[in-house]
Write a protein that holds these residues in place. Structure first.
Motif, PDB file in Angstrom:
ATOM      1  N   MET A   8      10.174  89.758  27.029  1.00  0.00           N
ATOM      2  CA  MET A   8       9.135  89.046  26.624  1.00  0.00           C
ATOM      3  C   MET A   8       9.550  88.218  25.243  1.00  0.00           C
ATOM      4  N   LEU A   9      10.202  88.743  24.530  1.00  0.00           N
ATOM      5  CA  LEU A   9      10.896  87.921  23.426  1.00  0.00           C
ATOM      6  C   LEU A   9      11.694  86.815  23.723  1.00  0.00           C
ATOM      7  N   LYS A  10      12.599  86.987  24.761  1.00  0.00           N
ATOM      8  CA  LYS A  10      13.547  86.194  25.095  1.00  0.00           C
ATOM      9  C   LYS A  10      12.849  84.988  25.566  1.00  0.00           C
ATOM     10  N   ASP A  11      11.596  85.154  26.488  1.00  0.00           N
ATOM     11  CA  ASP A  11      10.657  84.199  27.231  1.00  0.00           C
ATOM     12  C   ASP A  11       9.944  83.378  25.916  1.00  0.00           C
ATOM     13  N   LYS A  12      10.025  83.986  24.692  1.00  0.00           N
ATOM     14  CA  LYS A  12       9.488  83.518  23.517  1.00  0.00           C
ATOM     15  C   LYS A  12       7.968  83.456  23.669  1.00  0.00           C
ATOM     16  N   VAL A  13       7.503  84.640  24.059  1.00  0.00           N
ATOM     17  CA  VAL A  13       6.015  84.911  24.141  1.00  0.00           C
ATOM     18  C   VAL A  13       5.790  85.737  23.006  1.00  0.00           C
TER      19      VAL A  13
END
Length: 491
Positions: A211-216
């Motif tokens: 989720m963090l890598k997808d910048k959500v």
């Protein structure tokens, strides 16, 4: 020539399987009556004719079939039929085979909700494949259908609910291909919570990293789910680190965040830190819940820190943060069990005075505690207050208190309490009258006792005339005995 297509068999319809014709000609013109529904020709089904009649009545193909008409049929007709509602996916597939028809997001969303709510998971996977190969008309341009994510949300939630995380991940990946941009934080939360419910803590953390890598950007629900998972896995230190990370990222904790950490502190036997966390809630303006007070009160009482729990609740009440509806019965019970009914009465009086009305159980528990301590007068005053505030006791507690008053020679006050209770809706039983008549008999008050005996007779509490005469004779004899005793004293 019409297309030929095979469709899945219906769910929970009949056994053995029912053969379904796969050929479907072009719908007849308006002037030609519809004789059968070829894709649902259930020749061996006992309700075959009834279903065709139901279908032809409510979805006549004398008019062009549109997604709006089909959706109305699903929602208003088929969904409410106890025998035919399971045919919805067959009709969905049949409609898809028509050359003149194309499903849009309204029928896709209805179908996903219907299959998800009834846990038809195999059909959900078929629906995913259908959506992958048959895009919504909204997707004909350069943008995807704006409803596609919400459609998949029902599917993913259904798989997470039963712990089928591989299928949930399959649905998530298919959704990624069909939407514009990144999934919302809601979808990520559903997946993370699904992993946590299955006990897959590491997988939940892995999805959080994705989720963090997808910048959500995670929200408060994301952090609450992971904090709870850390606590369940005995990693309270990491839960605190995540809580600090939550604050650093500008996400304000809510009451669930604090409740989870307070429970974690108490599990680690760090009571002072748990109470300090509660006061931090007050400083941040985070409203207490009844669950917060239950965690604090039950935790302290369980460890024998009852007086600390009293001090804390009274302080919450004085600060105006005491949650409405919190039942402090456990605190009252623990104080009375330890023989400290007086302190329990002080706590109840102060909290009640601030508008925090105790429950019926807390009041009756306190009355029993006061009676056992010999504090009948205070129990009597509490009972009066209960009745005036429409907190009605049970008959056993009420009668026991009347018995105590009568044994102290206060039968007149006991009878006054009965009359007050009657006006408030607490009906007296035979035991109530017997206790009061016995009290008047001992005190030699024949007239008052006879009034009650007559009431007992009217209400059917006296089984026969012999019992009636026995009560009356008892009142008369006791009055004479009292007079003789008085004369002896005078001499």
């Amino acid at each position: 020539m019409a297309l030929k297509r095979k469709f899945p068999k219906p769910i929970n319809v009949i056994d053995p399987p029912i053969p379904i014709q796969s050929s479907l000609p072009t719908p007849p013109p308006p002037t030609t009556p519809l004789a059968t529904l070829p894709s649902l020709s259930l020749s061996r089904a006992p309700h075959h004719n009834q279903f065709l009649h139901f279908f032809n009545t409510h979805l006549s193909l004398s008019q062009p079939l549109t997604p709006q008409r089909l959706l109305h049929f699903f929602k208003s007709k088929l969904h409410h039929h106890p025998q035919f509602s399971a045919y919805d996916f067959h009709i969905f597939n049949w409609a898809a085979s028509l050359d003149c028809f194309r499903h849009d997001h309204s029928t896709l969303e209805w179908m996903s909700r219907s299959l998800a709510s009834t846990s038809r998971l195999a059909e959900l996977r078929s629906l995913i494949a259908f959506m992958d190969s048959n895009r919504c008309p909204c997707s004909d341009g350069i943008f995807s259908c704006p409803r596609m994510e919400s459609i998949f949300q029902f599917v993913i939630q259904a798989y997470c609910r039963v712990g089928k995380m591989d299928d949930a991940l399959f649905a998530f990946e298919n959704m990624r291909k069909l939407i514009d941009g990144k999934p919302s934080v809601v979808i990520y939360n559903v997946m993370i919570h699904g992993y946590v419910k299955c006990g897959c803590h590491d997988e939940a953390l892995g999805f959080y990293d994705r989720m963090l890598k997808d910048k959500v950007k995670p929200d408060v629900f994301t952090f609450n789910i992971l904090i709870s998972s850390y606590c369940r896995n005995s990693k309270f230190g990491l839960a605190l680190e995540l809580f600090r990370e939550m604050r650093e990222k500008g996400c304000s904790p809510n009451v669930a965040s604090f409740n989870t950490l307070i429970k974690g502190f108490f599990r680690e036997r760090k009571f002072e830190e748990g109470i300090a966390m509660a006061y931090e809630m007050i400083d941040l303006g985070c409203q207490f819940s009844t669950v917060t007070c239950e965690i604090l009160t039950h935790g302290l009482c369980k460890e024998g820190q009852v007086l600390e729990a009293c001090r804390m609740l009274l302080d919450f009440s004085r600060k105006g943060v005491f949650p409405h509806g919190f039942d402090y019965f456990v605190l009252v019970e623990e104080l009375c069990r330890k023989g400290n009914a007086g302190r329990a009465l002080e706590v109840v009086d102060e909290l009640w005075g601030k508008g925090n009305v105790p429950s019926f159980i807390a009041c009756t528990t306190l009355i029993e505690g006061l009676r056992r301590s010999g504090r009948v007068e205070e129990a009597f005053r509490l009972m009066e207050k209960m009745l005036k505030e429409d907190v009605l006791p049970d008959c056993v507690t009420f009668n026991c208190l009347l018995q105590d008053l009568c044994e102290l020679g206060r039968t007149v006050e006991a009878n006054g309490l009965r009359l007050l209770a009657s006006r408030r809706g607490l009906e007296s039983d035979g035991t109530t009258y017997s206790v009061l008549v016995s009290g008047y008999t001992r005190e030699g008050k024949r007239k008052e006792g006879e009034v009650l005996v007559d009431e007992m007779l009217d209400k059917g509490f006296i089984p026969d005339i012999a019992s009636y005469n026995r009560l009356m004779d008892g009142l008369a004899n006791m009055k004479q005995s009292v007079r003789r005793n008085v004369n002896v004293v005078k001499r």
